[in-house]
Structures are given as C-alpha cells and as structure tokens.
Write a protein that holds these residues in place. Structure first.
Motif, PDB file in Angstrom:
ATOM      1  N   GLU A  40      52.386  44.811  43.182  1.00 20.67           N
ATOM      2  CA  GLU A  40      52.797  45.132  44.554  1.00 20.67           C
ATOM      3  C   GLU A  40      51.733  44.708  45.562  1.00 20.67           C
ATOM      4  OE1 GLU A  40      55.694  46.211  45.731  1.00 20.67           O
ATOM      5  OE2 GLU A  40      56.454  46.019  43.685  1.00 20.67           O
ATOM      6  N   HIS A  41      50.463  44.876  45.198  1.00 20.29           N
ATOM      7  CA  HIS A  41      49.398  44.461  46.105  1.00 20.29           C
ATOM      8  C   HIS A  41      49.378  42.946  46.269  1.00 20.29           C
ATOM      9  CE1 HIS A  41      47.161  48.481  45.510  1.00 20.29           C
ATOM     10  NE2 HIS A  41      47.646  48.431  46.725  1.00 20.29           N
ATOM     11  N   ARG A  42      49.641  42.226  45.207  1.00 26.46           N
ATOM     12  CA  ARG A  42      49.711  40.764  45.327  1.00 26.46           C
ATOM     13  C   ARG A  42      50.809  40.359  46.306  1.00 26.46           C
ATOM     14  NH1 ARG A  42      46.727  37.927  41.568  1.00 26.46           N
ATOM     15  NH2 ARG A  42      46.116  39.000  39.643  1.00 26.46           N
ATOM     16  N   ARG A  43      51.952  41.002  46.186  1.00 28.83           N
ATOM     17  CA  ARG A  43      53.070  40.691  47.083  1.00 28.83           C
ATOM     18  C   ARG A  43      52.734  41.071  48.525  1.00 28.83           C
ATOM     19  NH1 ARG A  43      57.551  37.844  44.751  1.00 28.83           N
ATOM     20  NH2 ARG A  43      57.622  38.390  42.537  1.00 28.83           N
ATOM     21  N   ALA A  44      52.051  42.203  48.688  1.00 30.77           N
ATOM     22  CA  ALA A  44      51.676  42.621  50.040  1.00 30.77           C
ATOM     23  C   ALA A  44      50.733  41.609  50.678  1.00 30.77           C
ATOM     24  CB  ALA A  44      51.026  44.002  50.002  1.00 30.77           C
ATOM     25  N   GLU A  45      49.795  41.082  49.883  1.00 27.36           N
ATOM     26  CA  GLU A  45      48.830  40.118  50.413  1.00 27.36           C
ATOM     27  C   GLU A  45      49.506  38.839  50.873  1.00 27.36           C
ATOM     28  OE1 GLU A  45      45.671  36.936  50.149  1.00 27.36           O
ATOM     29  OE2 GLU A  45      47.333  37.201  48.745  1.00 27.36           O
ATOM     30  N   ASP A  46      50.636  38.492  50.255  1.00 29.66           N
ATOM     31  CA  ASP A  46      51.390  37.316  50.691  1.00 29.66           C
ATOM     32  C   ASP A  46      51.818  37.442  52.146  1.00 29.66           C
ATOM     33  OD1 ASP A  46      51.307  35.994  48.241  1.00 29.66           O
ATOM     34  OD2 ASP A  46      53.115  36.990  47.513  1.00 29.66           O
ATOM     35  N   PHE A  47      52.043  38.693  52.589  1.00 34.16           N
ATOM     36  CA  PHE A  47      52.561  38.896  53.938  1.00 34.16           C
ATOM     37  C   PHE A  47      51.482  39.306  54.928  1.00 34.16           C
ATOM     38  CE2 PHE A  47      54.732  41.194  57.359  1.00 34.16           C
ATOM     39  CZ  PHE A  47      55.683  40.254  57.725  1.00 34.16           C
ATOM     40  N   ILE A  48      50.605  40.232  54.538  1.00 32.67           N
ATOM     41  CA  ILE A  48      49.631  40.764  55.498  1.00 32.67           C
ATOM     42  C   ILE A  48      48.273  40.083  55.418  1.00 32.67           C
ATOM     43  CG2 ILE A  48      50.769  43.001  55.497  1.00 32.67           C
ATOM     44  CD1 ILE A  48      48.507  44.084  53.791  1.00 32.67           C
ATOM     45  N   PRO A  92      43.153  43.432  54.905  1.00 31.54           N
ATOM     46  CA  PRO A  92      43.396  44.866  54.751  1.00 31.54           C
ATOM     47  C   PRO A  92      43.276  45.364  53.309  1.00 31.54           C
ATOM     48  CG  PRO A  92      45.162  43.795  56.007  1.00 31.54           C
ATOM     49  CD  PRO A  92      44.360  42.718  55.351  1.00 31.54           C
ATOM     50  N   LEU A  93      43.252  44.459  52.342  1.00 35.47           N
ATOM     51  CA  LEU A  93      43.331  44.860  50.939  1.00 35.47           C
ATOM     52  C   LEU A  93      42.009  44.825  50.193  1.00 35.47           C
ATOM     53  CD1 LEU A  93      46.675  43.091  49.926  1.00 35.47           C
ATOM     54  CD2 LEU A  93      46.290  45.551  50.152  1.00 35.47           C
ATOM     55  N   MET A  94      40.966  44.256  50.774  1.00 38.04           N
ATOM     56  CA  MET A  94      39.711  44.079  50.033  1.00 38.04           C
ATOM     57  C   MET A  94      39.156  45.407  49.526  1.00 38.04           C
ATOM     58  SD  MET A  94      38.976  40.865  49.722  1.00 38.04           S
ATOM     59  CE  MET A  94      37.274  41.015  49.192  1.00 38.04           C
ATOM     60  N   ASP A  95      38.987  46.390  50.411  1.00 34.22           N
ATOM     61  CA  ASP A  95      38.417  47.675  50.001  1.00 34.22           C
ATOM     62  C   ASP A  95      39.343  48.397  49.040  1.00 34.22           C
ATOM     63  OD1 ASP A  95      36.146  47.289  51.496  1.00 34.22           O
ATOM     64  OD2 ASP A  95      36.874  48.427  53.230  1.00 34.22           O
ATOM     65  N   VAL A  96      40.642  48.299  49.285  1.00 27.82           N
ATOM     66  CA  VAL A  96      41.617  48.942  48.399  1.00 27.82           C
ATOM     67  C   VAL A  96      41.478  48.410  46.975  1.00 27.82           C
ATOM     68  CG1 VAL A  96      44.078  49.217  47.914  1.00 27.82           C
ATOM     69  CG2 VAL A  96      43.250  49.395  50.264  1.00 27.82           C
ATOM     70  N   MET A  97      41.361  47.085  46.842  1.00 25.91           N
ATOM     71  CA  MET A  97      41.320  46.490  45.514  1.00 25.91           C
ATOM     72  C   MET A  97      39.993  46.751  44.803  1.00 25.91           C
ATOM     73  SD  MET A  97      44.307  45.565  45.205  1.00 25.91           S
ATOM     74  CE  MET A  97      43.992  45.122  43.504  1.00 25.91           C
ATOM     75  N   LEU A 139      43.444  43.989  32.316  1.00 28.96           N
ATOM     76  CA  LEU A 139      43.794  44.432  33.658  1.00 28.96           C
ATOM     77  C   LEU A 139      42.601  44.292  34.607  1.00 28.96           C
ATOM     78  CD1 LEU A 139      46.123  45.647  35.281  1.00 28.96           C
ATOM     79  CD2 LEU A 139      45.355  47.919  34.574  1.00 28.96           C
ATOM     80  N   ALA A 140      41.407  44.589  34.104  1.00 27.73           N
ATOM     81  CA  ALA A 140      40.208  44.395  34.919  1.00 27.73           C
ATOM     82  C   ALA A 140      40.034  42.926  35.277  1.00 27.73           C
ATOM     83  CB  ALA A 140      38.975  44.910  34.174  1.00 27.73           C
ATOM     84  N   SER A 141      40.321  42.040  34.330  1.00 25.64           N
ATOM     85  CA  SER A 141      40.220  40.601  34.587  1.00 25.64           C
ATOM     86  C   SER A 141      41.183  40.174  35.685  1.00 25.64           C
ATOM     87  CB  SER A 141      40.519  39.826  33.301  1.00 25.64           C
ATOM     88  OG  SER A 141      40.524  38.434  33.546  1.00 25.64           O
ATOM     89  N   GLU A 142      42.387  40.718  35.671  1.00 22.60           N
ATOM     90  CA  GLU A 142      43.369  40.366  36.692  1.00 22.60           C
ATOM     91  C   GLU A 142      42.942  40.872  38.064  1.00 22.60           C
ATOM     92  OE1 GLU A 142      47.445  41.217  35.764  1.00 22.60           O
ATOM     93  OE2 GLU A 142      47.183  40.719  33.651  1.00 22.60           O
ATOM     94  N   HIS A 143      42.370  42.083  38.103  1.00 28.39           N
ATOM     95  CA  HIS A 143      41.876  42.604  39.383  1.00 28.39           C
ATOM     96  C   HIS A 143      40.724  41.744  39.919  1.00 28.39           C
ATOM     97  CE1 HIS A 143      44.273  46.187  38.561  1.00 28.39           C
ATOM     98  NE2 HIS A 143      43.946  46.653  39.759  1.00 28.39           N
TER      99      HIS A 143
END
Length: 410
Positions: free
Chosen positions: A130-138, A142-147, A172-176
């Motif tokens: 979901e975060h990847r999809r959100a980054e496509d738009f916003i 806004p996502l750096m600290d969240v991730m 999963l850590a590798s993907e993040h």
C-alpha cells in the motif's frame, strides 16, 4: 592562459561540483551569469541556483551541454567518468542511511520469547504494498519517516522468528530497504540511496531472494544512468543479469532495458537497439504471466517499457521517435501514477523541444509544473529547466512563459 589549467577549476570538475565550476570559471573569465548561461544553454536564474547550491546538476543532458559549452578538456571530464565507472568508494553515510550493524543491534534487543506468526508478516507485506502505491501518487517526501519506522518494526520481529519465518523477516527487511533506497534517490540523497541498496542486496542474498538481489543492482544502474554515467549503468545492469540466476522474466527485462539505456547514454545506438529488442521480448512474455513476478514489479509492464524506450531515444537524439514512444506510454499510464506522469511528461516536453516543436513543448511543460512541484521530484524539475533552456536557445517566444512558471514554483 588556458583557464582549464587552473587547479581550482580542475578540482571542481573532478569533484563533479558544477556550482564550483561555474563560480571559478566566471571569476577567471569575467563572464556574467547570463553570458555563461548562453554558452551552456541555461537561463540566468538556473546558473544562479547552481552556483548557490540550490539546484544540483543531475541531468546528463545538462552535464553534456556544460562540458561542450565551456569546452572542458577531455582529459578532465573523461577522467571523472573513468573514476565513476569503477567501484563505489567508501561512503560517509548521512543520518538517513542504515547503521553499520542495524540488523545485529536491533535483533539482539528483541525479547526472543516473542513469537512471530505468518499472519503478522502477511499484514506487513500488504502494508508495504500500500505504501508503494501511495508513493506513486504523493511522491516520496511524506513517506520517508514512515518507512524508516516501519523497517524498525520489521527488524524488531526478527528475534522472535524461527525457521522459514525468520527468512521471511529478512526478505521483508530487504524489500523495505530497497524502497527506502528508491525514495532516497528520488529526493537526491545519493549516499543514503547507495547505502540502502547495498543493505537491501545483502539481506536479499541472506534470504535467498534472487529477484530482489537483481533488482537492487538494476536500480543502482538506474542511479548511474541518472548521473550521466553510461558505462557504470551498463556494468551494473549486466551484473543484475549474471549475478542472480533464476530471476523472473520481468526482472530480467528491467536489467536488459537498463543496459540499453546505458549504451544509449554513451551514444552506442547499435547496442542500445539490440538490447531494447531483447528487453521487449522478455517484458512481453512477462506480461502474459504477471503472477510469476515479484510484488514490487507491479508497475513494470509494456507501458513502462514503451516509456523507457522513449528515454533511450532521447539520449540518441532521435527526438521524433522519443516523442512517439513517450506520448504512447503516457496515453496508457493510469492517472494514479502521478509521480511518474510528471516525470515522463517533463521528458516529453524536453523531447518536443529537441524536435523543434516549441509550442507543444511549452504547453506540456506548463501543464506538468504543478504536479512536478507537488510530488517533489528533482529529476522532473531538471528536465523542465532543460526544456526552458532549449526553448530559450531556439528563440521560442513561449520560453519566457515556462521560465516564469518555473520561477513561481521555484
């Protein structure tokens, strides 16, 4: 006296510090910012921003114009490219980069009595998607600290995971880490991006994830391409193919088209077109079986390849071909990809300006500026400035409108 024999100028070129190059060159020659801009195809405000460090030169097109316009000797800028093609030097990592022993430090602090279940990891997988999809738009800002916080959550789970679940946590850590690398690169933080890609690659190997291991190398190739380093781009893209056997067709196709773009950047049309044909075949086959692709490749299909093909054509200065591919790709690109639409539309404006279609170039640029500003993508901004400079050099009456609009959002 040849100004390029001056040690201050030579050192500035070697450091890839174009602001210092402009300042030293003007000091030695007495040129105004306006006159220097005329030599390199930039308007005076752009020259001022580069000198003051408010704008970085990341576009290979701008770099080439500076080299040609200031007549920088080949031994200076060729030596710089040779260094760039070699191994990455040791980095002094900023605060946004991973700690040296992040994995060991975090996992040792977790209560080993805590047990991780598959449902929790499934939820984190969905959240990352979901975060990847959100980054496509916003965009990425806004996502750096969240991730970064989310990665810490993943790492905290490692101490309580056992067997296959432990492998899943590392994957999963590798993907993040890969996503953080992409966003760092998007924001122009090269050192952090390289560090995160290296960490992602290491964790992918530990988890036995060939697709992610190859993807990190392809994305580092993308960074080299963005910095105008064609040879390094080709080498990293080739490494993505041979160092991680058994990857999906889409991951292979991404690596091949990256190598093609590196060759195009170097002006090798034959190699570029041969690899583009190979990539087309791989990506067409991958599109028939999307279920075989890793989740982070959700965006990479024939539409994206068409857009990347347009980028290669731009480097080869096949302007009309570039316009055709970029127009076709943008026509098929969904609206939710706001960040990428702003990027490729800025490239289309550049290609139209290169093709001599001044009115269309200005129209596309003006329509793109608000989104490019909103999603905060420096690369799109550079392409828009390049478009303005090309229009100025061509004497287009529309150039002033683009320059004024860029200044309003500056």
């Amino acid at each position: 006296m040849d100004v390029w024999s001056h040690p201050e100028l030579a050192a500035a070129v070697a450091a890839d510090d174009w602001g210092a190059v402009f300042r030293a060159y003007r000091k030695l020659t007495g040129l105004s910012q306006t006159k220097l801009g005329e030599r390199v195809g930039l308007v005076q405000p752009d020259v001022s921003d580069i000198e003051r460090g408010r704008r970085r030169v990341t576009s290979s097109e701008v770099r080439r114009r500076i080299v040609a316009g200031l007549r920088i000797p080949r031994d200076l800028h060729s030596a710089d490219r040779a260094r760039a093609a070699g191994p990455v030097p040791a980095l002094s990592l900023p605060d946004t980069a991973p700690d040296v022993d992040l994995l060991a430090r975090l996992t040792s602090a977790v209560d080993a009595s805590h047990r991780v279940d598959a449902a929790s990891l499934d939820w984190l997988d969905r959240l990352l998607a979901e975060h990847r999809r959100a980054e496509d738009f916003i965009g990425s800002r806004p996502l750096m600290d969240v991730m970064r916080r989310q990665l810490r959550t993943v790492m905290d789970l490692h101490g309580g995971a056992r067997g296959a679940l432990a492998d899943r946590v590392v994957r999963l850590a590798s993907e993040h880490a890969q996503f953080l690398a992409w966003m760092s690169s998007d924001q122009g933080d090269t050192a952090a991006a390289l560090a995160w890609y290296d960490r992602s690659h290491e964790w992918a190997l530990e988890a036995g994830d060939a697709n992610m291991a190859a993807t990190t190398l392809s994305m580092k190739a993308h960074m080299a391409w963005g910095a105008g380093r064609g040879t390094r781009c080709v080498r990293l893209a080739e490494a993505a193919r041979w160092s991680a056997p058994g990857t999906s067709l889409g991951v292979q196709g991404m690596a091949v088209q990256m190598a093609a773009r590196g060759h195009a950047l170097n002006g090798d049309a034959g190699a570029a077109r041969r690899l583009l044909d190979e990539a087309q075949t791989l990506i067409s086959r991958a599109s028939g079986h999307p279920e075989d692709e890793p989740v982070w490749m959700y965006f990479y299909d024939e539409t994206w390849f068409t857009l990347q093909h347009g980028m290669a054509a731009m480097h080869l200065r096949e302007w009309h071909e570039a316009v055709d591919h970029l127009t076709a790709g943008l026509g098929a690109l969904p609206d939710e990809y706001r960040r990428d639409r702003s990027w490729f539309r800025s490239c289309l404006a550049h290609a139209l300006a290169g093709a001599g279609e001044a009115a269309q170039a200005a129209s596309v640029a003006l329509a793109t500026i608000p989104d490019a500003d909103a999603v905060g993508r420096p690369h799109a901004w550079n392409e828009l400035h390049t478009t303005a400079a090309l229009l100025m050099r061509g004497g287009a009456r529309e150039a002033r409108d683009v320059v004024d609009a860029l200044g309003q959002y500056g």
